[in-house]
Design a protein around this motif. Structure first.
Motif, PDB file in Angstrom:
ATOM      1  N   VAL A  86     -49.219  30.659 -29.689  1.00  0.00           N
ATOM      2  CA  VAL A  86     -50.628  30.259 -29.680  1.00  0.00           C
ATOM      3  C   VAL A  86     -51.494  31.437 -30.087  1.00  0.00           C
ATOM      4  N   GLU A  87     -52.641  31.148 -30.681  1.00  0.00           N
ATOM      5  CA  GLU A  87     -53.575  32.208 -31.027  1.00  0.00           C
ATOM      6  C   GLU A  87     -54.186  32.767 -29.750  1.00  0.00           C
ATOM      7  N   ASN A  88     -54.297  34.085 -29.656  1.00  0.00           N
ATOM      8  CA  ASN A  88     -54.881  34.648 -28.439  1.00  0.00           C
ATOM      9  C   ASN A  88     -56.340  35.082 -28.628  1.00  0.00           C
ATOM     10  N   LEU A  89     -56.934  34.740 -29.766  1.00  0.00           N
ATOM     11  CA  LEU A  89     -58.337  35.067 -30.006  1.00  0.00           C
ATOM     12  C   LEU A  89     -58.969  33.930 -30.804  1.00  0.00           C
ATOM     13  N   ALA A  90     -59.075  32.766 -30.170  1.00  0.00           N
ATOM     14  CA  ALA A  90     -59.555  31.562 -30.857  1.00  0.00           C
ATOM     15  C   ALA A  90     -61.060  31.370 -30.727  1.00  0.00           C
ATOM     16  N   GLY A  91     -61.775  32.386 -30.292  1.00  0.00           N
ATOM     17  CA  GLY A  91     -63.212  32.261 -30.073  1.00  0.00           C
ATOM     18  C   GLY A  91     -64.012  31.910 -31.315  1.00  0.00           C
ATOM     19  N   GLY A  92     -63.524  32.230 -32.506  1.00  0.00           N
ATOM     20  CA  GLY A  92     -64.255  31.948 -33.734  1.00  0.00           C
ATOM     21  C   GLY A  92     -63.912  30.627 -34.384  1.00  0.00           C
ATOM     22  N   TRP A  93     -63.126  29.810 -33.716  1.00  0.00           N
ATOM     23  CA  TRP A  93     -62.742  28.529 -34.309  1.00  0.00           C
ATOM     24  C   TRP A  93     -63.937  27.582 -34.420  1.00  0.00           C
ATOM     25  N   ASP A  94     -63.970  26.865 -35.533  1.00  0.00           N
ATOM     26  CA  ASP A  94     -64.876  25.727 -35.709  1.00  0.00           C
ATOM     27  C   ASP A  94     -64.252  24.832 -36.764  1.00  0.00           C
ATOM     28  N   ALA A  95     -64.944  23.813 -37.206  1.00  0.00           N
ATOM     29  CA  ALA A  95     -64.364  22.832 -38.132  1.00  0.00           C
ATOM     30  C   ALA A  95     -63.928  23.445 -39.450  1.00  0.00           C
ATOM     31  N   SER A  96     -64.490  24.606 -39.810  1.00  0.00           N
ATOM     32  CA  SER A  96     -64.099  25.237 -41.076  1.00  0.00           C
ATOM     33  C   SER A  96     -63.397  26.578 -40.859  1.00  0.00           C
ATOM     34  N   ASN A  97     -62.845  26.784 -39.666  1.00  0.00           N
ATOM     35  CA  ASN A  97     -62.130  28.032 -39.408  1.00  0.00           C
ATOM     36  C   ASN A  97     -61.154  27.824 -38.245  1.00  0.00           C
ATOM     37  N   VAL A  98     -59.948  27.367 -38.557  1.00  0.00           N
ATOM     38  CA  VAL A  98     -58.925  27.118 -37.542  1.00  0.00           C
ATOM     39  C   VAL A  98     -57.622  27.746 -38.019  1.00  0.00           C
ATOM     40  N   THR A  99     -56.948  28.467 -37.130  1.00  0.00           N
ATOM     41  CA  THR A  99     -55.657  29.068 -37.453  1.00  0.00           C
ATOM     42  C   THR A  99     -54.579  28.384 -36.627  1.00  0.00           C
ATOM     43  N   VAL A 100     -53.481  28.050 -37.280  1.00  0.00           N
ATOM     44  CA  VAL A 100     -52.340  27.456 -36.580  1.00  0.00           C
ATOM     45  C   VAL A 100     -51.126  28.360 -36.772  1.00  0.00           C
ATOM     46  N   TYR A 101     -50.216  28.286 -35.798  1.00  0.00           N
ATOM     47  CA  TYR A 101     -49.024  29.129 -35.815  1.00  0.00           C
ATOM     48  C   TYR A 101     -47.776  28.262 -35.709  1.00  0.00           C
ATOM     49  N   GLY A 102     -46.691  28.721 -36.310  1.00  0.00           N
ATOM     50  CA  GLY A 102     -45.396  28.062 -36.210  1.00  0.00           C
ATOM     51  C   GLY A 102     -44.299  29.107 -36.244  1.00  0.00           C
ATOM     52  N   THR A 103     -43.083  28.644 -36.014  1.00  0.00           N
ATOM     53  CA  THR A 103     -41.952  29.573 -35.998  1.00  0.00           C
ATOM     54  C   THR A 103     -40.891  29.143 -36.985  1.00  0.00           C
ATOM     55  N   ALA A 104     -40.072  30.103 -37.381  1.00  0.00           N
ATOM     56  CA  ALA A 104     -38.950  29.852 -38.274  1.00  0.00           C
ATOM     57  C   ALA A 104     -37.890  30.902 -38.001  1.00  0.00           C
ATOM     58  N   GLY A 105     -36.662  30.570 -38.246  1.00  0.00           N
ATOM     59  CA  GLY A 105     -35.593  31.560 -38.173  1.00  0.00           C
ATOM     60  C   GLY A 105     -35.400  32.194 -36.822  1.00  0.00           C
ATOM     61  N   LYS A 106     -35.503  31.421 -35.729  1.00  0.00           N
ATOM     62  CA  LYS A 106     -35.313  32.040 -34.418  1.00  0.00           C
ATOM     63  C   LYS A 106     -33.845  32.395 -34.211  1.00  0.00           C
ATOM     64  N   SER A 107     -33.645  33.494 -33.482  1.00  0.00           N
ATOM     65  CA  SER A 107     -32.298  33.954 -33.159  1.00  0.00           C
ATOM     66  C   SER A 107     -32.300  34.441 -31.713  1.00  0.00           C
ATOM     67  N   ALA A 108     -31.193  34.952 -31.254  1.00  0.00           N
ATOM     68  CA  ALA A 108     -31.104  35.472 -29.889  1.00  0.00           C
ATOM     69  C   ALA A 108     -31.969  36.722 -29.696  1.00  0.00           C
ATOM     70  N   THR A 109     -32.322  37.409 -30.783  1.00  0.00           N
ATOM     71  CA  THR A 109     -33.061  38.665 -30.670  1.00  0.00           C
ATOM     72  C   THR A 109     -34.516  38.590 -31.111  1.00  0.00           C
ATOM     73  N   GLY A 110     -34.907  37.527 -31.818  1.00  0.00           N
ATOM     74  CA  GLY A 110     -36.279  37.460 -32.294  1.00  0.00           C
ATOM     75  C   GLY A 110     -36.583  36.173 -33.032  1.00  0.00           C
ATOM     76  N   VAL A 111     -37.791  36.108 -33.584  1.00  0.00           N
ATOM     77  CA  VAL A 111     -38.239  34.910 -34.293  1.00  0.00           C
ATOM     78  C   VAL A 111     -39.256  35.309 -35.359  1.00  0.00           C
ATOM     79  N   THR A 112     -39.301  34.552 -36.436  1.00  0.00           N
ATOM     80  CA  THR A 112     -40.330  34.726 -37.460  1.00  0.00           C
ATOM     81  C   THR A 112     -41.506  33.833 -37.101  1.00  0.00           C
ATOM     82  N   VAL A 113     -42.706  34.430 -37.056  1.00  0.00           N
ATOM     83  CA  VAL A 113     -43.927  33.683 -36.752  1.00  0.00           C
ATOM     84  C   VAL A 113     -44.738  33.581 -38.038  1.00  0.00           C
ATOM     85  N   ARG A 114     -45.210  32.356 -38.320  1.00  0.00           N
ATOM     86  CA  ARG A 114     -46.042  32.124 -39.507  1.00  0.00           C
ATOM     87  C   ARG A 114     -47.405  31.624 -39.071  1.00  0.00           C
ATOM     88  N   SER A 115     -48.442  32.012 -39.813  1.00  0.00           N
ATOM     89  CA  SER A 115     -49.794  31.550 -39.489  1.00  0.00           C
ATOM     90  C   SER A 115     -50.515  31.106 -40.761  1.00  0.00           C
TER      91      SER A 115
END
Length: 136
Positions: free
Chosen positions: A85-114
């Motif tokens: 989740v975004e930890n600084l969503a204070g600037g969100w509005d209808a024309s400014n939204v950031t979303v996050y997802g993951t890819a390539g998770k493993s036992a040691t880490g994960v790739t985060v995309r935004s």
């Protein structure tokens, strides 16, 4: 008679209260001392649960829309889920939204995309995020 099973990393101290009676006066049964509930505190930390489940948490930043997060410890078997989740969503509005997802998770880490919606298109975006990873 009573049987006590003590797991590796746990302990109990008994004191004789009479010729035929013993009382447990110290033990690791309290959650703060119990090896089944081991933890690492801080922004990036872990919580182990009985049965082998491990919850890990942390923060990171994605520049240019992608970053790799290394977990505080490796999961012994596998990472099962990651929530970002975004930890600084204070600037969100209808024309400014950031979303996050993951890819390539493993036992040691994960790739985060935004990605950021700028009101007319999705663009790769940087930003600060928090995550929770669950595994065993």
């Amino acid at each position: 008679s009573t049987t006590f099973v003590i797991k590796t990393g746990q302990s109990v101290k008994f004191v004789a209260t009479s010729a035929n009676q013993w009382t447990a006066v110290e033990s690791t049964a309290g959650l703060g001392k119990n090896a089944d509930f081991a933890s690492i505190l801080g922004v990036n930390g872990i919580q182990k649960l009985p049965g082998g489940t491990i919850i890990q948490r942390g923060s990171g930043s994605a520049s240019s829309g992608t970053t790799v997060v290394m977990f505080p410890i490796a999961f012994p078997t596998a990472c099962r889920q990651v929530i970002v989740v975004e930890n600084l969503a204070g600037g969100w509005d209808a024309s400014n939204v950031t979303v996050y997802g993951t890819a390539g998770k493993s036992a040691t880490g994960v790739t985060v995309r935004s990605m950021n919606w700028n009101g007319s298109a999705w663009l790769r975006a940087g930003g600060l995020f928090d995550y929770i990873a669950i595994g065993d």
